[in-house]
Structures are given as C-alpha cells and as structure tokens.
Design a protein around this motif. Structure first.
Motif, PDB file in Angstrom:
ATOM      1  N   LEU A   1       0.831   3.996  -2.718  1.00 18.14           N
ATOM      2  CA  LEU A   1      -0.454   4.896  -2.861  1.00 18.14           C
ATOM      3  C   LEU A   1      -0.265   5.960  -1.870  1.00 18.14           C
ATOM      4  O   LEU A   1      -0.546   7.063  -2.103  1.00 18.14           O
ATOM      5  N   THR A   2      -0.050   5.431  -0.483  1.00 20.80           N
ATOM      6  CA  THR A   2       0.076   6.424   0.640  1.00 20.80           C
ATOM      7  C   THR A   2       1.180   7.604   0.366  1.00 20.80           C
ATOM      8  O   THR A   2       0.958   8.582   0.739  1.00 20.80           O
TER       9      THR A   2
ATOM     10  N   LEU B   1       0.498  14.575  -2.669  1.00 19.52           N
ATOM     11  CA  LEU B   1      -0.660  15.528  -2.876  1.00 19.52           C
ATOM     12  C   LEU B   1      -0.972  16.333  -1.648  1.00 19.52           C
ATOM     13  O   LEU B   1      -0.983  17.731  -1.712  1.00 19.52           O
ATOM     14  N   LEU B   2      -0.743  15.828  -0.203  1.00 19.66           N
ATOM     15  CA  LEU B   2      -1.056  16.547   0.749  1.00 19.66           C
ATOM     16  C   LEU B   2      -0.095  17.676   1.072  1.00 19.66           C
ATOM     17  O   LEU B   2      -0.287  18.766   1.494  1.00 19.66           O
TER      18      LEU B   2
ATOM     19  N   THR C   1       2.159  11.894   7.069  1.00 17.99           N
ATOM     20  CA  THR C   1       2.076  10.618   6.377  1.00 17.99           C
ATOM     21  C   THR C   1       3.157  10.404   5.339  1.00 17.99           C
ATOM     22  O   THR C   1       3.320   9.162   5.128  1.00 17.99           O
TER      23      THR C   1
ATOM     24  N   LEU D   1       5.498   8.526   7.596  1.00 17.58           N
ATOM     25  CA  LEU D   1       4.893   7.085   8.124  1.00 17.58           C
ATOM     26  C   LEU D   1       5.164   6.305   6.735  1.00 17.58           C
ATOM     27  O   LEU D   1       5.509   5.134   6.984  1.00 17.58           O
ATOM     28  N   THR D   2       4.840   6.690   5.583  1.00 21.64           N
ATOM     29  CA  THR D   2       5.167   5.853   4.219  1.00 21.64           C
ATOM     30  C   THR D   2       6.698   5.616   4.182  1.00 21.64           C
ATOM     31  O   THR D   2       6.665   4.167   4.126  1.00 21.64           O
TER      32      THR D   2
ATOM     33  N   PRO E   1       0.937  -1.217  -0.005  1.00 17.48           N
ATOM     34  CA  PRO E   1      -0.052   0.054   0.046  1.00 17.48           C
ATOM     35  C   PRO E   1       0.702   1.184  -0.124  1.00 17.48           C
ATOM     36  O   PRO E   1       0.214   2.494  -0.196  1.00 17.48           O
ATOM     37  N   TRP E   2       2.179   1.168   0.254  1.00 18.82           N
ATOM     38  CA  TRP E   2       2.899   2.232   0.281  1.00 18.82           C
ATOM     39  C   TRP E   2       3.064   3.306  -0.845  1.00 18.82           C
ATOM     40  O   TRP E   2       3.193   4.646  -0.473  1.00 18.82           O
TER      41      TRP E   2
ATOM     42  N   LEU F   1      -0.330   9.925  -2.258  1.00 13.13           N
ATOM     43  CA  LEU F   1      -1.382  10.744  -1.535  1.00 13.13           C
ATOM     44  C   LEU F   1      -0.514  11.825  -0.752  1.00 13.13           C
ATOM     45  O   LEU F   1      -1.016  13.044  -0.496  1.00 13.13           O
ATOM     46  N   SER F   2       0.384  11.154   0.168  1.00 13.71           N
ATOM     47  CA  SER F   2       0.915  12.045   0.977  1.00 13.71           C
ATOM     48  C   SER F   2       1.670  13.305   0.111  1.00 13.71           C
ATOM     49  O   SER F   2       1.873  14.474   0.624  1.00 13.71           O
TER      50      SER F   2
END
Lengths: 261, 115
Positions: free
Chosen positions: A18-19, A25-26, A49, A52-53, A15-16, A22-23
């Motif tokens: 993806l995260t 993007l944030l 995030t 964390l990733t 999943p990393w 997204l991070s």
C-alpha cells in the motif's frame, strides 16, 4: 494452531504494498507538479516514502528468511526465477533505447548532414575515459566472482575484501561517468545524438547506482553474518544484476561510444 | 503459522554451524588458523586489518529467537519501538501526501481566471 505441511512461504499481511503504491502516486503527481507548477514538495515526499517503503519491505524479507527460516529450497527456486524474469524485463527496457539509437544512426537524415555522428557533434574519444570505464566494470566482474567463490569456500575476510573492491570500482565508474557528463562538449538537447547518448548512458548509470546499492546491502549483511557458504541468494541476485549492468555497458561502449564515433 | 508452544523453532543447524564457529568467542582460534594458513601459502597477499573482525559479533541467533517469538506481533513491528515509529512515519507521510496530492489536483483543476 497447525503447522504448515508444505515447504512454501505463505506471506503474512504487510502494509508496504500500500505505501509503495501511494509513494508511486506521489512520485508521478510530484513530477507533474514540478514540471508544470514549479513545486518539488510532492516529488520529494514521493521519493522519501518510496525509500522508506523499500527499506522496510526488504528488511522484512531479511527477517522472513535469515531470522525465521522461510526461504526453503522451493522458495529460493521461486526467487531465482523471479530475479531472472526481472533482469529479462530490464534487458527489454534497454533494448528499446538501443533500437532508438540504431534507428537514427544507421540511416542519418539529411537534417543531420547525412552522416553519424551528425554535423556539429564532437563525440567523446572511446579510447580515453570510456575505455577506462570499460576496464573498471570488467574488473568489478572479476572481483565479484572472487567474492562469490570466497563466500562458497567460507573465507569471510576475503569475501568482505573482494566485495568491497567491487563496490569501490562501481563508485569509481559512477564518479568517472559523472565527470564525463560534466565535461562533454554536447548536451541532451543537441539533437537526436544528444538524446540517444544521454538517455541510454543515463539509464545505465542509474542502474550502476542501483546495483552498487544492492551490493552495499549485501556487504552489510555479510558483516552481520547473514550469509552461509551454502545459502546466500541475496548476494547471488546482486551478482547477477551486477553482471547484467556490466554487459549493458559493453553494448553501450561498442555501439554508441565506438561504432557511433 | 504459529507453533503451539513457545519454543524457538530452529532453522536447519548445518548452514549456521560454520557461522557459529567463527563467532566472536572463537576469534583467537580463527586468527591463529588464518596466520598459519598465510604463512604456508607464502604469497605476498596482505589481509586487511584484523581490527574489523573484532567489531562484529554474530547476532543472528539472538535475532532468530526474537523474530520467532510466538507473540502475535506482526513481522513489520516485531523488531521493537523503532519499527513502530518508522511504520507510523511512513503511513502518515503516504496517506497525508495522498490527501495533499488530491488537494493540488483540485486546485489545478479550477485555474484562477485572470480579471
């Protein structure tokens, strides 16, 4: 179920990515929110995030290699190529900032007074803290080589000692540079001199922090017996990165601090 | 790729044999060897306190067994409960944060007109 008949590593779904995306993007939208709407929430969320990733992704790489044995010689070769290509891309990143510096300093405009350093700028004395910083990084290059040789000779305690010295020297550099930033008589908004100085040395400082973090991870892994005398690519990658950081500083010192004063 | 049976698939033993010899159970031997070595070298080199060596036991073989278990659990959750908590937290923050970012984008796209 069949065993693989090749030596390569077909990575399992994770999943990393993806995260991580997204991070990103944030972080970027967070920057926009900070610049234009005075809110740091998104940016902080993005940084958290992202951290964390990175932690979980690289934790999984350690699990795949040290615990599951997927890093066979061909796989390691690929990782070596990958690290070399990444460092090469970083060389080009810094080349841009050196280009900007030389573009402005080789032909100083009349607005600057026709000379470099420009009128009104008192540059830092290259023989004071900048020279100390140079010696600190050069010494750290020696200590990391000592650490590597200790590791290859299976000398656990010396490896730990030498790597610790390397990390402490890196931290010392960062503290010295932070103090220089605080004490400097010019700021980033002081014309093209300020811009080129702080952007180039600033990105270098960020890379010193990244390199120190990478070395600290290696230190922890060495304490946990992850490295063997023959197989320790994570450490080698960190060492290559650290030497790269050192070389960039030497170029910065000669160009901006010394010639540029 | 999963093995058919549940035996632990060993990684090549030779890189780890040196690690096994310096594991927690053999510290006294290692310490004696190191002291002799230092005496022979007759250099004023000091080692750091040997206390640090006693804090770390080699847990790599245990971890290898844990992560090579043929239990279909994905790697990013295979470490235990902490993995699941961290995964869940990361997902909630990223997906939730993305929703929040889109919301802020919508708000920013329609600025409030001054009356």
């Amino acid at each position: 179920m069949t065993h693989q008949s090749h030596a390569y590593h077909m990575v399992k779904p994770s999943p990393w990515p993806l995260t991580g995306a997204l991070s990103a993007l944030l972080m970027t939208s967070g920057l926009a929110m900070w610049f234009h709407f005075h809110s740091m929430t998104l940016l902080m969320l993005g940084l958290l995030t992202n951290t964390l990733t990175m932690y979980q992704w690289w934790r999984d790489v350690t699990r795949e290699s040290t615990y599951q044995g997927h890093h066979t010689p061909p796989v390691q070769k690929g990782l070596r190529y990958g690290m070399i290509l990444f460092i090469t891309s970083e060389v080009f990143f810094f080349a841009g900032f050196f280009w900007a510096f030389y573009h402005s300093s080789l032909a100083p405009t009349p607005q600057l007074g026709g000379h470099w350093p420009p009128t009104g700028i008192t540059p830092l004395n290259p023989l004071e803290v900048p020279l100390l910083n140079t010696s600190v990084l050069l010494a750290s290059g020696v200590s990391i080589t000592w650490a590597h040789h200790s590791l290859m000779e299976n000398n656990r305690n010396q490896m730990i000692q030498a790597l610790l010295i390397t990390i402490l020297l890196g931290l010392y550099f960062t503290l010295l540079q932070a103090s220089e930033y605080f004490e400097a008589p010019f700021t980033i908004s002081d014309g093209i001199y300020g811009s080129t100085f702080f952007v180039a040395t600033g990105f270098h400082g960020l890379h010193v922090i990244i390199g120190s973090t990478f070395l600290t991870i290696c230190f922890i892994r060495q304490l946990m017996f992850h490295f063997t005398s023959k197989h320790h690519f994570g450490f080698e990658a960190a060492a290559w990165y650290w030497h790269f950081v050192d070389v960039v500083w030497l170029f910065l010192y000669v160009s901006i601090y010394w010639w540029g004063s | 790729m999963h093995t058919q049976d549940s035996e632990v698939v060993p990684v090549p033993a030779w890189p780890f044999s040196l690690v096994v010899f310096s594991c927690g159970g053999c510290w006294s031997v290692t310490a004696k060897m190191l002291r002799n070595l230092l005496a022979l070298r007759q250099i004023g080199q000091r080692t750091i306190s040997t206390a640090s060596r006693r804090h770390f036991k080699n847990k790599v073989p245990e971890k290898q067994k844990l992560f090579q278990e043929d239990d279909e659990i994905p790697l990013y959750l295979k470490g235990g409960v902490a993995d699941a908590l961290l995964y869940r937290a990361t997902m909630i923050l990223t997906v939730g944060g993305t929703a929040y970012a889109i919301y802020e984008l919508a708000v920013a796209s329609f600025p409030k007109k001054q009356e």
